[in-house]
Motif scaffolding. Sequence first.
Motif, PDB file in Angstrom:
ATOM      1  N   ASP A  34       0.804  -1.227   0.000  1.00 48.39           N
ATOM      2  CA  ASP A  34       0.000   0.000   0.000  1.00 48.39           C
ATOM      3  C   ASP A  34       0.835   1.274   0.000  1.00 48.39           C
ATOM      4  O   ASP A  34       0.320   2.346  -0.291  1.00 48.39           O
ATOM      5  N   THR A  35       2.104   1.190   0.349  1.00 48.35           N
ATOM      6  CA  THR A  35       2.929   2.397   0.436  1.00 48.35           C
ATOM      7  C   THR A  35       3.599   2.741  -0.893  1.00 48.35           C
ATOM      8  O   THR A  35       4.184   3.815  -1.015  1.00 48.35           O
ATOM      9  N   THR A  36       3.547   1.859  -1.876  1.00 47.43           N
ATOM     10  CA  THR A  36       4.137   2.147  -3.181  1.00 47.43           C
ATOM     11  C   THR A  36       3.037   2.543  -4.159  1.00 47.43           C
ATOM     12  O   THR A  36       1.865   2.214  -3.956  1.00 47.43           O
ATOM     13  N   PHE A  37       3.409   3.236  -5.227  1.00 44.68           N
ATOM     14  CA  PHE A  37       2.399   3.676  -6.194  1.00 44.68           C
ATOM     15  C   PHE A  37       3.033   4.024  -7.530  1.00 44.68           C
ATOM     16  O   PHE A  37       4.224   4.307  -7.617  1.00 44.68           O
ATOM     17  N   TRP A  38       2.200   4.000  -8.570  1.00 42.30           N
ATOM     18  CA  TRP A  38       2.558   4.480  -9.899  1.00 42.30           C
ATOM     19  C   TRP A  38       2.001   5.880 -10.020  1.00 42.30           C
ATOM     20  O   TRP A  38       0.892   6.164  -9.563  1.00 42.30           O
ATOM     21  N   THR A  39       2.754   6.780 -10.623  1.00 44.00           N
ATOM     22  CA  THR A  39       2.283   8.148 -10.784  1.00 44.00           C
ATOM     23  C   THR A  39       2.184   8.501 -12.263  1.00 44.00           C
ATOM     24  O   THR A  39       2.994   8.042 -13.074  1.00 44.00           O
ATOM     25  N   THR A  40       1.183   9.295 -12.588  1.00 46.51           N
ATOM     26  CA  THR A  40       1.038   9.783 -13.953  1.00 46.51           C
ATOM     27  C   THR A  40       2.000  10.947 -14.165  1.00 46.51           C
ATOM     28  O   THR A  40       2.558  11.484 -13.211  1.00 46.51           O
ATOM     29  N   THR A  41       2.151  11.348 -15.425  1.00 38.34           N
ATOM     30  CA  THR A  41       3.111  12.410 -15.733  1.00 38.34           C
ATOM     31  C   THR A  41       2.468  13.773 -15.934  1.00 38.34           C
ATOM     32  O   THR A  41       3.137  14.697 -16.354  1.00 38.34           O
ATOM     33  N   GLY A  42       1.191  13.892 -15.657  1.00 36.29           N
ATOM     34  CA  GLY A  42       0.586  15.214 -15.663  1.00 36.29           C
ATOM     35  C   GLY A  42      -0.342  15.522 -16.806  1.00 36.29           C
ATOM     36  O   GLY A  42      -0.991  16.555 -16.801  1.00 36.29           O
ATOM     37  N   SER A  43      -0.438  14.702 -17.809  1.00 37.46           N
ATOM     38  CA  SER A  43      -1.401  14.946 -18.881  1.00 37.46           C
ATOM     39  C   SER A  43      -2.303  13.720 -19.008  1.00 37.46           C
ATOM     40  O   SER A  43      -1.882  12.595 -18.715  1.00 37.46           O
ATOM     41  N   TYR A  44      -3.513  13.943 -19.403  1.00 40.46           N
ATOM     42  CA  TYR A  44      -4.478  12.850 -19.540  1.00 40.46           C
ATOM     43  C   TYR A  44      -4.854  12.702 -21.004  1.00 40.46           C
ATOM     44  O   TYR A  44      -4.822  13.684 -21.742  1.00 40.46           O
ATOM     45  N   PRO A  45      -5.184  11.503 -21.437  1.00 41.53           N
ATOM     46  CA  PRO A  45      -5.368  10.282 -20.640  1.00 41.53           C
ATOM     47  C   PRO A  45      -4.032   9.602 -20.319  1.00 41.53           C
ATOM     48  O   PRO A  45      -3.031   9.812 -20.982  1.00 41.53           O
TER      49      PRO A  45
END
Length: 142
Positions: A34-45
Motif C-alpha cells: 500500500d505504500t508504493t504507487f505508480w504516478t502519472t506524468t501530468g497529462s491525460y489520458p
Amino acid sequence: MGELAFEGVDGAKIFTATSFDERHAPDTIIDGDDTTFWTTTGSYPQEFVVKLSAVSNIQAIKSWTTNVRYMSVERCEASQPNAWDPVCEIDVDDTAGQMQMVVKPTGDPDRTRAQFLRFRITSGWDDYATVHKVSIQGRFVR
C-alpha cells in the motif's frame, strides 16, 4: 472468487503503461504494498494494462488511487491485446488528495472474460494522479 492480479499470483504483470518514473514504476500497482504507487506524468489520458496469467472470469475490480476523477476499464480475451471491450466506468469522488478506494462489480463474470485489462484514467482532480493498487477478483477459466 480469488485475487488474480497481485504480482506473483501465477504470473500476473503490468504489460504496459503510458508513463514511467523509476521511483514510482508501473509494477508497483500490483506489488501488494500500500505504500508504493505508480504516478502519472501530468497529462491525460494515462493508462496501464494488466496481463493475467490466463484467461479469467472477472467478477470485481478494486482500485486505490489519489486524484483520479474518471477511469474506464476495458478487457481483451486474446493472447495479444489488440481489441478491447468495455468492462466498467468509474467516477471517483474528490477526496482532496487523500486515498480513493473504489469497488466495482463487473456483472456476469461469464461475460467478462479477460487475459488483459486496460485501465484508462481520462481525467483527474489534479495535474497528477497515483495508482497505489488494483485488485482484480475472479477465477481462472479452466
